[in-house]
Structure formats: structure tokens, C-alpha cells
Design an enzyme around this catalytic site. Structure first.
Site, PDB file in Angstrom:
ATOM      1  N   PRO A   2     111.579  29.047  28.565  1.00 49.76           N
ATOM      2  CA  PRO A   2     110.997  30.207  27.944  1.00 49.76           C
ATOM      3  C   PRO A   2     109.885  30.805  28.753  1.00 49.76           C
ATOM      4  O   PRO A   2     109.017  30.120  29.277  1.00 49.76           O
ATOM      5  CB  PRO A   2     110.426  29.629  26.660  1.00 49.76           C
ATOM      6  CG  PRO A   2     110.084  28.219  27.017  1.00 49.76           C
ATOM      7  CD  PRO A   2     110.738  27.882  28.295  1.00 49.76           C
ATOM      8  N   GLU A   3     109.892  32.112  28.815  1.00 48.34           N
ATOM      9  CA  GLU A   3     108.758  32.878  29.309  1.00 48.34           C
ATOM     10  C   GLU A   3     108.222  33.664  28.118  1.00 48.34           C
ATOM     11  O   GLU A   3     108.666  33.462  26.990  1.00 48.34           O
ATOM     12  CB  GLU A   3     109.190  33.779  30.468  1.00 48.34           C
ATOM     13  CG  GLU A   3     109.867  32.979  31.592  1.00 48.34           C
ATOM     14  CD  GLU A   3     110.332  33.816  32.767  1.00 48.34           C
ATOM     15  OE1 GLU A   3     109.643  34.796  33.101  1.00 48.34           O
ATOM     16  OE2 GLU A   3     111.367  33.497  33.341  1.00 48.34           O
TER      17      GLU A   3
END
Length: 277
Positions: A2-3
Site C-alpha cells: 500500500p501507498e
DNA sequence: ACGAGCGCCTGTCGGC
DNA sequence: TGCCGACAGGCGCTCG
């Protein structure tokens, strides 16, 4: 996984709920079970379950790539690292193979921290700033300005790509959105930060916010089994497209390694001239 | 101050 | 089918 856009999407779903899952706001945590001990960063494995039981979930937010869950007395911080995810499940469902921490909640549901690669970490703390304090500005906040970015670049002598991924400079960019932002800004990932003009910094500022906003709008990027539900992968222009034609100019996208991370760019749209500066 | 290398982990995919 | 290497949305630690 995840960003910033993926973490934001996860936070939104936990907050508001959606078709498949109820909101967690207001729910009491009845019991915690830690399945993989190293997932817990703080406090110790004996203290954690005692301390979290009985607290309720007041709000759920994001800071950089951290999920920030405000409880009655403490804050629960979760970093998903490469393969983490959060699932709201029925309390009666079998425990998944990759579940590392389970929080049983009021109402017969539970929150499962699922993390195949076991890189993710969880903190329960009264003082979240001790963990979040080193983070740079939120790229979508008003305090993050072209001038602020220009000064951060000018103050160092560093390759653009690793600098943008440094969470103490800007909080939330990772490998995908950094490559996309540099392409949109027409800047080579190996350019030295000090060589960037104000005009280029302003372009980069605009591109960073543009790709992050677009990612959030599409509920994040889903490129493999790790994270589902987003479709920004349909709009990626360089990431994962090595040797495919650049959408802008048709030149084949190149892939190189910078700081042990694969890096995708268009050699024509993102000229390397000046990266010795 | 910086970059390179490595460790942490499991799963998937392509080549042979 | 099986084996083997490459690779994966991250980050912290050493060492020059």
C-alpha cells in the site's frame, strides 16, 4: 501493497463501511489475539491484549502510509508495509492462513490484520507522535506547497527517486506513484535534487498531487493478489510497463534499478541530461 | 549526507 | 510435474 491512495481507501472503508462491511466506528474491542508475535511493535505481547480490550474505536484516519485508529484511551497505529491488509469478517468465520492479529469486536464481527509476508507492524500507544514524528508533510495538505518542495530538493544532493520515497521528505509516496509522478512531470528519476529548477519543482508538485488524487479516486492500484478493489492499474503510464510504448511518445519504457527498487521511465519524455549536476 | 547491500518473509510466475 | 531464480505497493540497519 500500500501507498497513500490504498491506505486512504482502506481507512475510508473501515470508517464508513460499504456494501460488504459495516462501519467500525463506535465498536468496542472485546478481545485481541496475536498470531504472529513480531507483528506487534509496541507494547509487549502480554500487555497488548489486556490494554486494548474494552477500548472503543472512535475514529479512523491516515498519516502517510500509517493507519491511525483512535481508541478510547490509546491510538492504534498500523503499517501494512508490502503485503498487509485489513479485513472485516464475521466472528464465526475460520481464521485465515495469513491472519497475524485478530481484534474481536462488539456485534459479532472482527478486524483481521492479514499479512502474508509478515513485514507489517502494529503499535498501541498513548503517544503516536513518538512514531509518526519523523514523517514529512502530507502531500495533499495545503501546507505542502511548490515552494516547500523546491526547498526540500534544493537543500539536498540526492537522486530524485529515492528522495521522493523518503518518508521524512514527503509522507505517502511509494514505488508506483513515485514513478508515475516523475513521468508526468517529465523528470528523469536519477536527476540530482539540487539541479531542479523552481519551475521543474512546481511541475513535480503538481504531478505528485495529481497521481495521488487520481489513485484515491480509483480506490488505489490492484496489480496482483495482494490488494483488491482498486483499478488505478488501468491508468498507469510507466509502472510495470517496461518495453511497452510510452503513451505520450511511443518510445519503449525502460526499467532500471535505483536503490534496490525497480524504476520505470520513458527515456524520451524524461531526459537524463543534467543528472551529474 | 548519501548510496549500496542486506535482512526481514511468503507467494507467484516464467523458464527449463 | 518439479526445481530454481527473479520479483513483489516497505523500511531499518550496517558500512563505506
Amino acid at each position: 501493497m500500500p501507498e497513500l491512495p490504498e491506505v486512504e481507501t482502506i481507512a475510508n472503508n473501515l470508517n464508513a463501511g460499504n456494501r460488504d462491511q459495516p462501519s467500525l466506528i463506535g465498536r468496542e474491542i472485546l478481545r485481541a489475539s496475536l498470531i504472529w508475535e513480531r507483528t506487534l511493535a509496541e507494547p509487549g505481547p502480554n500487555e497488548f491484549p489486556e490494554r486494548i480490550a474494552g477500548q472503543s474505536i472512535l475514529s479512523i484516519g491516515r498519516r502517510g502510509k500509517f493507519l491511525r485508529i483512535q481508541l478510547s484511551t490509546d491510538v492504534l497505529l498500523i503499517h501494512l508495509r508490502m503485503s498487509g491488509d485489513l479485513r472485516v469478517e464475521s466472528g464465526a468465520a475460520p481464521i485465515g492462513k495469513h491472519s497475524r492479529l485478530i481484534l474481536e469486536l462488539a456485534g459479532g464481527i472482527r478486524l483481521a490484520f492479514v499479512d502474508p509476508r509478515k513485514f507489517g507492524r502494529v503499535w498501541l500507544t498513548a503517544n503516536p507522535d513518538s512514531i509518526l514524528g519523523g514523517l514529512g508533510p502530507e502531500p495533499l495538505d495545503d501546507t505542502f506547497t511548490p515552494q516547500a518542495l523546491f526547498e526540500a530538493l534544493r537543500g539536498r544532493r540526492r537522486q530524485l527517486k529515492p528522495l521522493l520515497m523518503d518518508q521524512s521528505i514527503i509522507a505517502g509516496l511509494g514505488n508506483i506513484y513515485t514513478d508515475e509522478a516523475l513521468h508526468q512531470a517529465r523528470l528523469h528519476p536519477l536527476l540530482t535534487s539540487q539541479s531542479i529548477t523552481f519551475e521543474q519543482a512546481e511541475r513535480l508538485w503538481r504531478s505528485i498531487r495529481s497521481v495521488l488524487r487520481a489513485g484515491i479516486q480509483r480506490n488505489g492500484t490492484s496489480i496482483d493478489w495482494v490488494y483488491q478493489g482498486g483499478d488505478y492499474q488501468k491508468f498507469l503510464r510507466v509502472y510495470g510497463r517496461s518495453s511497452q510504448p510510452c503513451v505520450e511518445c511511443g518510445a519503449p519504457i525502460e526499467r532500471i534499478i535505483i536503490g534496490q527498487r525497480s524504476t520505470h521511465f520513458c527515456p524520451y519524455c524524461q531526459p537524463s541530461s543534467g543528472y551529474q549536476d
